[in-house]
Design a protein around this motif. Sequence first.
Motif, PDB file in Angstrom:
ATOM      1  N   VAL A  26       9.607  -3.934   1.460  1.00 31.84           N
ATOM      2  CA  VAL A  26       8.260  -3.421   1.219  1.00 31.84           C
ATOM      3  C   VAL A  26       7.336  -4.585   0.891  1.00 31.84           C
ATOM      4  CG1 VAL A  26       9.042  -1.176   0.338  1.00 31.84           C
ATOM      5  CG2 VAL A  26       8.604  -3.009  -1.254  1.00 31.84           C
ATOM      6  N   VAL A  27       6.022  -4.340   1.028  1.00 31.45           N
ATOM      7  CA  VAL A  27       5.017  -5.330   0.658  1.00 31.45           C
ATOM      8  C   VAL A  27       4.199  -4.742  -0.482  1.00 31.45           C
ATOM      9  CG1 VAL A  27       3.046  -6.696   1.443  1.00 31.45           C
ATOM     10  CG2 VAL A  27       4.944  -6.231   3.011  1.00 31.45           C
ATOM     11  N   ILE A  28       4.057  -5.525  -1.556  1.00 26.53           N
ATOM     12  CA  ILE A  28       3.298  -5.117  -2.736  1.00 26.53           C
ATOM     13  C   ILE A  28       2.061  -5.997  -2.843  1.00 26.53           C
ATOM     14  CG2 ILE A  28       3.313  -4.904  -5.252  1.00 26.53           C
ATOM     15  CD1 ILE A  28       6.373  -4.659  -5.075  1.00 26.53           C
ATOM     16  N   GLU A  29       0.888  -5.364  -3.000  1.00 24.16           N
ATOM     17  CA  GLU A  29      -0.340  -6.110  -3.229  1.00 24.16           C
ATOM     18  C   GLU A  29      -0.578  -6.181  -4.731  1.00 24.16           C
ATOM     19  OE1 GLU A  29      -4.971  -5.220  -2.876  1.00 24.16           O
ATOM     20  OE2 GLU A  29      -3.931  -5.180  -0.941  1.00 24.16           O
ATOM     21  N   ALA A  30      -0.708  -7.406  -5.230  1.00 26.20           N
ATOM     22  CA  ALA A  30      -0.971  -7.623  -6.653  1.00 26.20           C
ATOM     23  C   ALA A  30      -1.955  -8.789  -6.785  1.00 26.20           C
ATOM     24  CB  ALA A  30       0.316  -7.935  -7.396  1.00 26.20           C
ATOM     25  N   MET A  31      -2.991  -8.594  -7.560  1.00 29.16           N
ATOM     26  CA  MET A  31      -4.012  -9.626  -7.773  1.00 29.16           C
ATOM     27  C   MET A  31      -4.550 -10.157  -6.441  1.00 29.16           C
ATOM     28  SD  MET A  31      -2.548 -11.543 -11.168  1.00 29.16           S
ATOM     29  CE  MET A  31      -1.139 -12.257 -10.341  1.00 29.16           C
ATOM     30  N   GLU A  47      17.790   5.268   0.461  1.00 25.32           N
ATOM     31  CA  GLU A  47      16.612   5.998  -0.006  1.00 25.32           C
ATOM     32  C   GLU A  47      15.440   5.042  -0.175  1.00 25.32           C
ATOM     33  OE1 GLU A  47      15.560   8.890  -3.817  1.00 25.32           O
ATOM     34  OE2 GLU A  47      17.487   7.872  -3.721  1.00 25.32           O
ATOM     35  N   VAL A  48      14.245   5.503   0.229  1.00 23.77           N
ATOM     36  CA  VAL A  48      12.998   4.780  -0.027  1.00 23.77           C
ATOM     37  C   VAL A  48      12.227   5.643  -1.023  1.00 23.77           C
ATOM     38  CG1 VAL A  48      10.855   3.883   0.953  1.00 23.77           C
ATOM     39  CG2 VAL A  48      12.979   3.752   2.278  1.00 23.77           C
ATOM     40  N   ARG A  49      11.984   5.107  -2.210  1.00 22.90           N
ATOM     41  CA  ARG A  49      11.398   5.909  -3.290  1.00 22.90           C
ATOM     42  C   ARG A  49       9.890   5.720  -3.465  1.00 22.90           C
ATOM     43  NH1 ARG A  49      15.866   5.636  -8.162  1.00 22.90           N
ATOM     44  NH2 ARG A  49      17.556   6.578  -6.968  1.00 22.90           N
ATOM     45  N   ASP A  60      10.376  -0.535 -11.611  1.00 21.20           N
ATOM     46  CA  ASP A  60      10.446   0.673 -10.784  1.00 21.20           C
ATOM     47  C   ASP A  60      11.393   0.441  -9.603  1.00 21.20           C
ATOM     48  OD1 ASP A  60       8.526   1.812 -12.433  1.00 21.20           O
ATOM     49  OD2 ASP A  60       6.932   1.816 -10.916  1.00 21.20           O
ATOM     50  N   THR A  61      12.229   1.425  -9.301  1.00 24.58           N
ATOM     51  CA  THR A  61      13.122   1.329  -8.145  1.00 24.58           C
ATOM     52  C   THR A  61      12.323   1.666  -6.892  1.00 24.58           C
ATOM     53  OG1 THR A  61      15.039   1.923  -9.460  1.00 24.58           O
ATOM     54  CG2 THR A  61      15.228   2.212  -7.075  1.00 24.58           C
TER      55      THR A  61
END
Length: 66
Positions: A26-31, A47-49, A60-61
């Motif tokens: 996954v890609v997370i956008e932060a700041m 599983e993708v939560r 967080d999982t």
Amino acid sequence: MAPLPGKITHIAVRPGAQVQAGDTLVVIEAMKMENEFKASAAGTVVEVRVQPGQAVNPGDTLVVIE
């Protein structure tokens, strides 16, 4: 688990997908920066939560791999 707080911008895997260590999950956008969350080991995505646009916090999982 999420390494930092942010928002999910992209999910690169689906349940049943085979992944290798280092594959982007996954890609997370932060700041205002995009951070790729990568698999730490090879396996099958069970599983993708999370979903795009979802806010996450450290610990967080996000994806379950067996």
